[in-house]
Scaffold this motif. Structure first.
Motif, mmCIF file in Angstrom:
data_model
loop_
_atom_site.group_PDB
_atom_site.id
_atom_site.type_symbol
_atom_site.label_atom_id
_atom_site.label_comp_id
_atom_site.label_asym_id
_atom_site.label_seq_id
_atom_site.Cartn_x
_atom_site.Cartn_y
_atom_site.Cartn_z
ATOM 1 N N ARG A 161 152.421 -86.326 85.758
ATOM 2 C CA ARG A 161 152.136 -85.004 86.307
ATOM 3 C C ARG A 161 153.132 -84.679 87.413
ATOM 4 O O ARG A 161 153.482 -85.539 88.217
ATOM 5 C CB ARG A 161 150.705 -84.954 86.852
ATOM 6 N N VAL B 223 154.136 -81.685 90.467
ATOM 7 C CA VAL B 223 153.769 -80.507 91.244
ATOM 8 C C VAL B 223 155.016 -79.664 91.461
ATOM 9 O O VAL B 223 155.995 -80.121 92.063
ATOM 10 C CB VAL B 223 153.141 -80.904 92.598
ATOM 11 N N LYS B 224 155.010 -78.442 90.961
ATOM 12 C CA LYS B 224 156.155 -77.551 91.082
ATOM 13 C C LYS B 224 156.327 -77.079 92.527
ATOM 14 O O LYS B 224 155.409 -77.196 93.349
ATOM 15 C CB LYS B 224 155.985 -76.344 90.161
ATOM 16 N N THR C 255 151.862 -75.301 91.895
ATOM 17 C CA THR C 255 151.127 -75.517 90.660
ATOM 18 C C THR C 255 151.489 -76.875 90.054
ATOM 19 O O THR C 255 152.574 -77.400 90.272
ATOM 20 C CB THR C 255 151.436 -74.408 89.641
ATOM 21 N N SER C 256 150.552 -77.412 89.281
ATOM 22 C CA SER C 256 150.737 -78.735 88.691
ATOM 23 C C SER C 256 150.911 -78.599 87.182
ATOM 24 O O SER C 256 150.253 -77.784 86.531
ATOM 25 C CB SER C 256 149.527 -79.626 89.002
ATOM 26 N N ARG D 158 151.578 -81.053 83.477
ATOM 27 C CA ARG D 158 151.560 -82.385 82.888
ATOM 28 C C ARG D 158 152.629 -82.479 81.810
ATOM 29 O O ARG D 158 152.685 -81.641 80.905
ATOM 30 C CB ARG D 158 150.186 -82.664 82.281
#
Length: 704
Positions: free
Chosen positions: A137, A139-140, A144-145, A147
């Motif tokens: 995963r 995190v941008k 936002t995350s 996968r």
């Protein structure tokens, strides 16, 4: 075993290979034509080439694999007959996996379908198609995350180096605006062993034997017991063990039961940590100047058993975002030695414990019993050094000097017997330290003087004896670090290591506000000061310190990238945390009221009944701060940033309180006056026909 593999699932023929045992009249071209006519042959070959899955180069190698299959089969029969399969289940299932892998290798390289049952490919669905899935995963930058997943097909094993390259390249391709490469890759500890799958729905790993009774239980039986207990509360409460990935790690295709066979699918679930926006606590300002990498560091001395870190679960995450890949957890007595080992079991290849008695605590541990207990603890293994031990004659230490010397000599003897390095603490006791240490000088495998702050004479002796010199935040102290600043250029780069000694010795060369206590994430500020005084580049000093620490404590080389595609935004007064909190709305507000009140701002952050306007780019960082910092620290942060307060949360109207009897002195006097005025003057009534009289009148008149 399953039936023979279908021709539609036939293997890839290596170029130049002839069929073992085939008719001599058959030419290579005929066999190649026959194989190319099989369905899915070309697709399988392309997949194998894409994943760098090399086929065997000659028939002799194929015959060698057949010989290894027979040898492995005989070894397994011997283990079963001797009972070793029950006493060492992990080793047994390693041999089983190796046997199945050899059979798969033989079948996928065989030019014709395998018909001999001894060499049948033992896969879950009798197919040559195997798939490894690596998931992680990210995190941008916008918070936002997402996968991501990368498949590896037709592989029985994949290495940590392949997983590392896949994660780095695939993340860069899918999220090009990410500022930096990964800082750490972790995976669940159970994936380091052969995984056993009882069915498609249920998965567990081959457990390590903890006692003779557990070791005597076969792996499938243990697996079934674990599956039944998986839903219990005690199982759910146990923290998951994470292992930092190295290039040498090997992930194997799970074994599927009934069988055992190779499962058709294997999953490697990873936890990847990336760089966050630079903060004043974890990144010095010099990091943003002409650097294309976040330097990797190893903290050679942190006190994670102190009360400051007892409930702080984000301390390791903040250290990782600062580039701290590994930490040596120091101990001060028997209890903290046990706790350090327990912590290291939850963070494999990240935390490394030491065992020892600090000179400040020698009066709390009996010498005879304490020595035996410490020696027994060291024999259990898992410790990278003995310490922190030594001598401390400063005024703050009240323990007896002779007792300190006895404990110091005892721990030096233990380090020599167990062939472990020693971490030494010395304050104003250099002469006695030389006296106690000299008899053991040739027996100690590694020496480190922790948080060095001595004289030029002591530094010369330490270097002559082969000590590593640990530099801490003392270097950044204007008063206590003056002597150390002059001596630092005289320390060779191959003898230098860095230690935070958190929660103590905060480096004060960072911008204000200072943290309430020191943390490992502040170690880059010590690195920046060392580089400045040594006149060397930051990456050069960091690389040397990491190599020295791994050489001293025999630490593994974990996967680390830290490369910067662009310079991250430097955000002063913002502190990294593990988890983010969603925007909280006031309980006594409706959604419509809140939306109407906050229309005037596009971005805001709530705190203690107020909503503060902030730039949209800083909102996620402020929410992180709000989730981690204590109330006073965050309120001071809001004052430093001078954010405009938008609106105060509407509080419910209070009901008027019921009147209560007022007993104040003034009220009592007023009540007396009113009472006297209403009763009339009993002694001031009219007399017989006269006005003002002092006697008691018959009527109830008011006198004048």
């Amino acid at each position: 075993m399953a039936n023979a593999a279908a021709p539609a699932q036939g293997p890839v023929l290596a170029k130049g290979m002839t069929a073992p045992g085939a008719a001599t009249a058959a030419t290579l071209e005929d066999i190649q034509t026959q194989i190319n006519n099989w369905p899915k042959r070309n697709a399988l070959s392309k997949v194998m080439r894409r994943n760098s899955c090399a086929t065997l180069a000659s028939p002799e190698e194929l015959e060698k694999v057949k010989g290894e299959i027979k040898a492995q089969s005989e070894a397994l029969r011997t283990m079963k007959a001797a009972g070793t399969a029950k006493t060492s289940p992990n080793q047994f299932w390693e041999h089983v996996f190796r046997l199945l892998e050899l059979k798969y290798t033989y079948d996928i390289n065989s030019p014709v379908p395998v018909t001999d049952r001894e060499y049948l490919v033992p896969t879950q669905h009798n197919s040559l198609s195997l798939t490894f899935k690596v998931r992680w995963r990210v995190v941008k930058p916008d918070g936002t995350s997402v996968r991501l997943q990368r498949p590896f097909q037709n592989r029985t094993t994949i290495t940590g180096a392949e997983v590392r390259d896949a994660i780095e390249s695939y993340t860069a391709a899918r999220i090009p605006d990410i500022a930096a490469g990964f800082l750490k890759i972790e995976f669940p500890e159970e994936l380091a062993r052969v995984t056993l799958i009882q069915s498609v729905e249920t998965t567990s790993s081959a457990p390590a034997p903890t006692s003779d009774t557990d070791a005597a239980t076969s792996a499938p039986t243990v697996q079934r017991k674990q599956r039944k207990a998986a839903t219990s509360e005690d199982e759910l409460k146990q923290p998951r063990v994470w292992r930092a990935m190295t290039d040498k790690d090997i992930f194997r295709m799970p074994l599927w039961f009934p069988g055992p066979r190779l499962a058709s699918t294997g999953v490697v679930e990873c936890r990847v940590t990336y760089c966050e926006p630079f903060s004043h606590i974890s990144h010095p300002e010099s990091y943003t100047c002409d650097m294309n990498i976040i330097p990797e560091l190893i903290d050679t001395g942190v006190n994670l058993n102190e009360p400051e870190f007892q409930h702080d679960r984000g301390v390791l995450y903040r250290a990782t975002t600062a580039g701290i890949s590994q930490l040596v957890c120091l101990s001060v007595d028997l209890e903290t030695s046990k706790k350090s080992k327990q912590l290291s079991r939850q963070q494999v290849n990240t935390l490394f414990p030491t065992a020892g008695v600090h000179p400040h605590y020698v009066d709390k541990v009996p010498l005879g019993e304490g020595e035996d207990a410490l020696q027994a603890l060291l024999h259990t293994g898992g410790f990278v050094a003995v310490g922190e031990c030594g001598l401390s004659y400063e005024s703050e230490c009240k323990t007896d000097h002779s007792l300190q010397k006895k404990w110091f000599a005892a721990q030096l003897k233990m380090a020599a017997e167990n062939k472990l390095p020693v971490v030494i603490h010395e304050r104003e006791a250099f002469n006695d330290l030389v006296e106690v240490f000299t008899p053991f000088a040739g027996q100690i495998v590694g020496k480190c003087i922790n948080c060095f702050n001595g004289t030029e004479e002591s530094l010369a002796w330490y270097l002559q004896q082969g000590f590593f010199i640990s530099i801490s935040g003392l270097l950044c102290n204007d008063v206590r670090g003056e002597t150390l600043k002059k001596l630092l250029p005289k320390i060779p780069l191959d003898r230098l290591v860095l230690g935070s000694d958190a929660p103590y010795l905060t480096p004060f060369n960072m911008p204000r506000p200072f943290p309430t206590h020191n943390e490992p994430c502040t170690l880059p500020h010590v690195l920046a000061k060392v580089s400045e005084l040594a006149g060397r580049h930051i990456p050069e000093v960091a690389s040397a310190c990491v190599q020295n620490a791994r050489r001293l404590y025999s630490l593994p080389d974990v996967c680390y990238s830290g490369r910067l595609t662009c310079v991250p935004t430097y955000c002063p007064n913002i502190r990294s945390v593990t988890h983010r909190r969603e925007l909280e709305t006031a309980e006594n507000w409706t959604e419509e009221e809140l939306a109407a009140a906050l229309k005037q701002s596009e971005s805001y952050v709530p705190y203690e009944g107020h909503y503060y306007a902030c730039p949209s780019t800083d909102k996620p960082k402020l929410e992180q701060q709000r989730a981690s910092l204590p109330y006073e620290d965050f309120r001071r942060l809001l004052g430093d940033l001078k954010l405009r307060r938008l609106v105060k949360v509407k509080m419910p109207k209070k009901k008027p309180a019921k009147p209560t009897e007022d007993t104040s002195k003034e009220k009592k006097e007023e009540a007396k006056k009113e009472e006297a005025a209403t009763k009339g003057c009993a002694g001031r009534g009219r007399g017989r026909g006269h006005g003002r009289g002092r006697g008691r009148g018959r009527g109830r008149g008011r006198g004048k």
